[in-house]
Design a protein around this motif. Sequence first.
Motif, PDB file in Angstrom:
ATOM      1  N   PRO A 166     -36.359  20.840 -85.726  1.00 30.34           N
ATOM      2  CA  PRO A 166     -35.306  21.721 -85.197  1.00 30.34           C
ATOM      3  C   PRO A 166     -34.958  22.823 -86.193  1.00 30.34           C
ATOM      4  CG  PRO A 166     -34.637  19.390 -85.140  1.00 30.34           C
ATOM      5  CD  PRO A 166     -35.909  19.461 -85.925  1.00 30.34           C
ATOM      6  N   THR A 167     -34.440  23.924 -85.696  1.00 30.34           N
ATOM      7  CA  THR A 167     -33.982  25.026 -86.541  1.00 30.34           C
ATOM      8  C   THR A 167     -32.532  25.338 -86.190  1.00 30.34           C
ATOM      9  OG1 THR A 167     -36.198  25.969 -86.633  1.00 30.34           O
ATOM     10  CG2 THR A 167     -34.378  27.453 -87.171  1.00 30.34           C
ATOM     11  N   LEU A 168     -31.692  25.383 -87.215  1.00 28.36           N
ATOM     12  CA  LEU A 168     -30.287  25.752 -87.012  1.00 28.36           C
ATOM     13  C   LEU A 168     -30.059  27.137 -87.606  1.00 28.36           C
ATOM     14  CD1 LEU A 168     -27.460  24.668 -86.050  1.00 28.36           C
ATOM     15  CD2 LEU A 168     -27.033  24.184 -88.464  1.00 28.36           C
ATOM     16  N   ILE A 169     -29.650  28.069 -86.756  1.00 26.92           N
ATOM     17  CA  ILE A 169     -29.285  29.409 -87.237  1.00 26.92           C
ATOM     18  C   ILE A 169     -27.773  29.387 -87.363  1.00 26.92           C
ATOM     19  CG2 ILE A 169     -29.476  31.891 -86.842  1.00 26.92           C
ATOM     20  CD1 ILE A 169     -31.811  31.151 -84.843  1.00 26.92           C
ATOM     21  N   VAL A 220     -26.518  28.385 -83.677  1.00 21.44           N
ATOM     22  CA  VAL A 220     -27.462  28.227 -82.567  1.00 21.44           C
ATOM     23  C   VAL A 220     -28.550  27.266 -83.022  1.00 21.44           C
ATOM     24  CG1 VAL A 220     -29.144  29.408 -81.085  1.00 21.44           C
ATOM     25  CG2 VAL A 220     -26.982  30.549 -81.676  1.00 21.44           C
ATOM     26  N   LEU A 221     -28.758  26.206 -82.228  1.00 19.98           N
ATOM     27  CA  LEU A 221     -29.755  25.186 -82.579  1.00 19.98           C
ATOM     28  C   LEU A 221     -30.945  25.274 -81.624  1.00 19.98           C
ATOM     29  CD1 LEU A 221     -30.456  22.666 -84.335  1.00 19.98           C
ATOM     30  CD2 LEU A 221     -29.313  21.273 -82.566  1.00 19.98           C
ATOM     31  N   ALA A 229     -34.583  22.914 -90.199  1.00 22.11           N
ATOM     32  CA  ALA A 229     -34.630  24.126 -91.017  1.00 22.11           C
ATOM     33  C   ALA A 229     -33.332  24.887 -90.759  1.00 22.11           C
ATOM     34  CB  ALA A 229     -35.827  24.972 -90.619  1.00 22.11           C
ATOM     35  N   VAL A 230     -32.722  25.398 -91.828  1.00 24.16           N
ATOM     36  CA  VAL A 230     -31.465  26.137 -91.663  1.00 24.16           C
ATOM     37  C   VAL A 230     -31.697  27.596 -92.044  1.00 24.16           C
ATOM     38  CG1 VAL A 230     -29.061  26.344 -92.391  1.00 24.16           C
ATOM     39  CG2 VAL A 230     -30.077  24.071 -92.091  1.00 24.16           C
ATOM     40  N   THR A 239     -27.253  39.457 -86.463  1.00 22.70           N
ATOM     41  CA  THR A 239     -27.001  39.289 -85.030  1.00 22.70           C
ATOM     42  C   THR A 239     -28.219  38.640 -84.384  1.00 22.70           C
ATOM     43  OG1 THR A 239     -25.648  41.305 -85.063  1.00 22.70           O
ATOM     44  CG2 THR A 239     -26.336  40.498 -82.899  1.00 22.70           C
ATOM     45  N   LEU A 240     -27.962  37.658 -83.536  1.00 12.95           N
ATOM     46  CA  LEU A 240     -29.040  36.991 -82.790  1.00 12.95           C
ATOM     47  C   LEU A 240     -29.038  37.501 -81.352  1.00 12.95           C
ATOM     48  CD1 LEU A 240     -31.196  34.725 -83.296  1.00 12.95           C
ATOM     49  CD2 LEU A 240     -29.611  33.173 -82.110  1.00 12.95           C
ATOM     50  N   LEU A 241     -30.226  37.902 -80.893  1.00 15.75           N
ATOM     51  CA  LEU A 241     -30.393  38.462 -79.543  1.00 15.75           C
ATOM     52  C   LEU A 241     -31.456  37.661 -78.798  1.00 15.75           C
ATOM     53  CD1 LEU A 241     -31.197  41.980 -80.976  1.00 15.75           C
ATOM     54  CD2 LEU A 241     -29.032  41.472 -79.897  1.00 15.75           C
TER      55      LEU A 241
END
Length: 422
Positions: free
Chosen positions: A8-11, A28-29, A49-50, A57-59
């Motif tokens: 998993p990736t955590l933003i 956002v996961l 992963a972090v 900004t995430l789009l």
Amino acid sequence: MSTSASAPTLIRNVAVFDGTKLHAPQDVLIDGPVIVAVGPALGTPAGAAVVDGTGRTLLPGLIDAHTHTTDTEQLRRALLFGITTELDMGGTPSVARALREAARERDDLADLRIATTGATAPGGHPSQLVALGLLEPFPTVSGPEDADAFVAARVAAGADHLKIFIEDGAAIGTPMPLMSAETISALVRAAHERGLRTAAHTLTRRSARLAIDCGVDGLAHAPADGPCDDALVADAAARGMFVVPTLTSLTGATGTPVEYALIDDSLLRPYADPRWLKEIERMRTEGPGEVRVGPVSVDARYAADAALRMFEAGAPLLAGTDGAGGEGHPTTHGISYHGELALLVAAGLTPAQALTAATAAPADAFGLDDRGRIAAGLRADLLLVEGNPLADITAVRDIAGLWRRGVPVDRTTVPSERLVRP
Ligand SMILES: [Zn+2]
């Protein structure tokens, strides 16, 4: 090529533009191919992963709503510039199917939806491209009695949507046969019976009027041959038609393509196709060479005005380039899209509206309900940029991270792959 992320990736702490609105910094996961959670202070799963989203900004991944895609290199370039889905608006069916299949398998390519062969009269646009060797010979539509079989054949050929050419040659410089209103209406009916959306090639006000009156779902170009009257604008909006202004390609026909400036942007230039870059630099220095001008000239300013007025009256506006692979035409996959976004903002959209035109609006218009937004359960096509593109649209060029179906896209290695056409 892996098709799913392993961990998993955590933003973390990232401003989120969800496709229509900007939200304060949150987390956002991503797990596997999907977004699994969006919210404040999410826990960090074991082994995740972090990614620090502070100041970023995430789009949703960007969607190009008008391309002509002929090789995987174009899909690779598009992805490098943040475009995770292309909507092809017409080409050779076997090529289109092979590219869509490649994009299903590989996470280093933008995803693809295809029109296959567009509907046109015998000898109609784009038949002239067959003589030039740019298109394989294709079936045409003689009258309304052909419509059902033509659309059935498109479905059999794998089409995701139907492209309809409404081009009498006025915008191209050679008179060409045009399908009748009855034929176009019959095509739209046949497409809708099979669940296909329809998009019409409409460079003039006359062709846009025909598309509106025949019930076509959207305009794949905004009319560019003069100022639209209020009735045309109002009727397009009243029918909920989408409009793809394709300002980039229209500007490209004027002798001052937006690409002349784009190639000097250090955020874009390193990711451009080197062969294309060389050609654009040559054109910028020497001029575009022979320019074909038809009896009706097209002007991107008319298209921008028409599209903006339709949008203000309620029509969905979609960002699309008409990017192709043709020699001597500057509009291409990936880099040109950033020119389109800048042109849309220059034309009067807010950056937020331009970003909706790039994400949620094309997803809605083409029924792509697994993407185009940031929400739990949706496909993890995500673009992380520095700063705030809602304050300055060019911030969307400053890509800090990119995921395609949850798989991080490596932008540090830019292969000069040119695959053989299928
Ligand atoms: Zn096109």
